[in-house]
Design a protein around this motif. Structure first.
Motif, PDB file in Angstrom:
ATOM      1  N   LYS A  45      44.795  33.727  30.792  1.00 25.07           N
ATOM      2  CA  LYS A  45      45.896  34.528  30.237  1.00 25.07           C
ATOM      3  C   LYS A  45      45.450  35.936  29.856  1.00 25.07           C
ATOM      4  N   ASP A  46      44.143  36.163  29.707  1.00 25.12           N
ATOM      5  CA  ASP A  46      43.626  37.493  29.379  1.00 25.12           C
ATOM      6  C   ASP A  46      43.282  38.317  30.615  1.00 25.12           C
ATOM      7  N   TYR A  47      43.437  37.743  31.775  1.00 26.50           N
ATOM      8  CA  TYR A  47      43.012  38.406  33.013  1.00 26.50           C
ATOM      9  C   TYR A  47      43.763  39.724  33.239  1.00 26.50           C
ATOM     10  N   TYR A  48      45.085  39.673  33.271  1.00 20.86           N
ATOM     11  CA  TYR A  48      45.861  40.868  33.616  1.00 20.86           C
ATOM     12  C   TYR A  48      45.774  41.962  32.558  1.00 20.86           C
ATOM     13  N   PRO A  49      45.852  41.634  31.254  1.00 20.29           N
ATOM     14  CA  PRO A  49      45.634  42.709  30.279  1.00 20.29           C
ATOM     15  C   PRO A  49      44.244  43.322  30.388  1.00 20.29           C
ATOM     16  N   THR A  50      43.235  42.497  30.668  1.00 19.42           N
ATOM     17  CA  THR A  50      41.870  43.010  30.791  1.00 19.42           C
ATOM     18  C   THR A  50      41.750  43.957  31.972  1.00 19.42           C
ATOM     19  N   VAL A  51      42.317  43.584  33.097  1.00 19.12           N
ATOM     20  CA  VAL A  51      42.266  44.443  34.287  1.00 19.12           C
ATOM     21  C   VAL A  51      43.002  45.751  34.018  1.00 19.12           C
ATOM     22  N   ALA A  52      44.180  45.657  33.406  1.00 19.87           N
ATOM     23  CA  ALA A  52      44.972  46.866  33.135  1.00 19.87           C
ATOM     24  C   ALA A  52      44.255  47.785  32.146  1.00 19.87           C
ATOM     25  N   ILE A  53      43.736  47.213  31.068  1.00 19.86           N
ATOM     26  CA  ILE A  53      43.041  48.034  30.068  1.00 19.86           C
ATOM     27  C   ILE A  53      41.793  48.660  30.670  1.00 19.86           C
ATOM     28  N   ASN A  54      41.077  47.917  31.484  1.00 23.33           N
ATOM     29  CA  ASN A  54      39.881  48.445  32.146  1.00 23.33           C
ATOM     30  C   ASN A  54      40.242  49.652  33.017  1.00 23.33           C
ATOM     31  N   LEU A  56      42.929  51.611  32.801  1.00 21.03           N
ATOM     32  CA  LEU A  56      43.398  52.711  31.959  1.00 21.03           C
ATOM     33  C   LEU A  56      42.234  53.395  31.241  1.00 21.03           C
ATOM     34  N   MET A  57      41.240  52.618  30.830  1.00 23.46           N
ATOM     35  CA  MET A  57      40.105  53.213  30.133  1.00 23.46           C
ATOM     36  C   MET A  57      39.248  54.068  31.061  1.00 23.46           C
ATOM     37  N   ARG A  58      39.175  53.695  32.333  1.00 26.19           N
ATOM     38  CA  ARG A  58      38.445  54.553  33.283  1.00 26.19           C
ATOM     39  C   ARG A  58      39.124  55.911  33.389  1.00 26.19           C
ATOM     40  N   ILE A  59      40.435  55.935  33.360  1.00 22.14           N
ATOM     41  CA  ILE A  59      41.174  57.204  33.420  1.00 22.14           C
ATOM     42  C   ILE A  59      40.974  57.979  32.121  1.00 22.14           C
ATOM     43  N   GLN A  74      50.123  55.834  26.362  1.00 26.05           N
ATOM     44  CA  GLN A  74      51.392  55.108  26.287  1.00 26.05           C
ATOM     45  C   GLN A  74      51.261  53.719  26.886  1.00 26.05           C
ATOM     46  N   GLY A  75      50.579  53.626  28.011  1.00 28.16           N
ATOM     47  CA  GLY A  75      50.357  52.331  28.650  1.00 28.16           C
ATOM     48  C   GLY A  75      49.531  51.405  27.777  1.00 28.16           C
ATOM     49  N   LEU A  76      48.476  51.944  27.178  1.00 29.55           N
ATOM     50  CA  LEU A  76      47.651  51.138  26.277  1.00 29.55           C
ATOM     51  C   LEU A  76      48.456  50.633  25.083  1.00 29.55           C
ATOM     52  N   LYS A  81      51.074  46.502  22.001  1.00 31.06           N
ATOM     53  CA  LYS A  81      52.271  45.975  21.335  1.00 31.06           C
ATOM     54  C   LYS A  81      52.616  44.601  21.878  1.00 31.06           C
ATOM     55  N   SER A  82      52.485  44.423  23.182  1.00 30.92           N
ATOM     56  CA  SER A  82      52.788  43.134  23.808  1.00 30.92           C
ATOM     57  C   SER A  82      51.812  42.053  23.359  1.00 30.92           C
ATOM     58  N   LEU A  83      50.533  42.422  23.227  1.00 25.41           N
ATOM     59  CA  LEU A  83      49.514  41.448  22.839  1.00 25.41           C
ATOM     60  C   LEU A  83      49.516  41.157  21.344  1.00 25.41           C
ATOM     61  N   GLY A  84      49.986  42.100  20.546  1.00 22.11           N
ATOM     62  CA  GLY A  84      49.919  41.931  19.098  1.00 22.11           C
ATOM     63  C   GLY A  84      48.467  41.880  18.647  1.00 22.11           C
ATOM     64  N   LEU A  85      48.143  40.952  17.780  1.00 19.40           N
ATOM     65  CA  LEU A  85      46.773  40.855  17.268  1.00 19.40           C
ATOM     66  C   LEU A  85      45.792  40.330  18.306  1.00 19.40           C
ATOM     67  N   LYS A  86      46.288  39.873  19.444  1.00 20.56           N
ATOM     68  CA  LYS A  86      45.388  39.426  20.511  1.00 20.56           C
ATOM     69  C   LYS A  86      44.679  40.610  21.166  1.00 20.56           C
ATOM     70  N   CYS A  87      45.075  41.822  20.798  1.00 22.85           N
ATOM     71  CA  CYS A  87      44.422  43.011  21.363  1.00 22.85           C
ATOM     72  C   CYS A  87      43.165  43.386  20.600  1.00 22.85           C
ATOM     73  N   VAL A  88      42.903  42.743  19.477  1.00 23.66           N
ATOM     74  CA  VAL A  88      41.748  43.092  18.639  1.00 23.66           C
ATOM     75  C   VAL A  88      40.430  43.087  19.413  1.00 23.66           C
ATOM     76  N   PRO A  89      40.169  42.132  20.318  1.00 15.36           N
ATOM     77  CA  PRO A  89      38.897  42.168  21.049  1.00 15.36           C
ATOM     78  C   PRO A  89      38.703  43.423  21.909  1.00 15.36           C
ATOM     79  N   TYR A  90      39.768  44.133  22.211  1.00 15.43           N
ATOM     80  CA  TYR A  90      39.676  45.329  23.051  1.00 15.43           C
ATOM     81  C   TYR A  90      39.420  46.602  22.236  1.00 15.43           C
ATOM     82  N   LEU A  91      39.469  46.516  20.919  1.00 14.20           N
ATOM     83  CA  LEU A  91      39.337  47.717  20.090  1.00 14.20           C
ATOM     84  C   LEU A  91      38.024  48.448  20.321  1.00 14.20           C
TER      85      LEU A  91
END
Length: 154
Positions: A45-54, A56-59, A74-76, A81-91
């Motif tokens: 379930k973390d695959y697509y957010p991880t790919v997208a964040i990766n 976006l971070m390269r840009i 804006q994309g991040l 917002k969609s992940l809520g607190l599940k985004c904490v590991p990406y901080l």
């Protein structure tokens, strides 16, 4: 499917392989960012957010793509917002480059810095107390920008 080929495809998809051509010729060239995110199976379930964040971070890390940084942020924020607190590991991967981009923004150019600081406020409201690790850097950023009239609330 050949397991080697599958792993190679996943690595390339995440932008971590030697055949990374997403960022132009030869990719970003910075392989120190390669192990930033673990290789996940598409069924995770973390695959697509991880790919997208990766991606976006390269840009966001590429100063030559500065004209796209507002859309990246804006994309991040949409993902966070969609992940809520599940985004904490990406901080750890998102906040330092984001603060660097805010610092590097020319305050005389439109309201870009004001936009970024507003998005930082949204990020803080999403992750709540998990932003503690970065409070010193955030307050320093606020102190540095206090002199700009557009940054102070009216």
């Amino acid at each position: 499917l050949d397991p080697y080929r599958h792993k190679e495809n996943q690595t390339r998809l995440l932008g971590m392989g030697p055949k990374d051509n997403i960022g132009g010729e030869g990719g970003s060239g910075d392989k120190s960012q390669a192990s930033e995110f673990p290789v996940l199976a598409p069924s995770s379930k973390d695959y697509y957010p991880t790919v997208a964040i990766n991606a976006l971070m390269r840009i966001l890390r590429d100063p030559t793509l500065g004209i796209h940084h507002q859309m990246v942020v804006q994309g991040l924020m949409f993902i966070f917002k969609s992940l809520g607190l599940k985004c904490v590991p990406y901080l750890d991967q998102v906040v330092p480059p984001f603060l660097h981009v805010i610092r590097g923004t020319d305050p005389s150019v439109g309201n870009q810095r004001e936009f970024f600081v507003g998005q930082l406020g949204i990020l803080v409201s999403i992750v709540k107390q998990h932003i503690r690790k970065y409070l010193e850097q955030i307050f320093l950023l606020i102190q540095e920008n206090w002199q700009y009239p557009t940054m102070v609330l009216h």
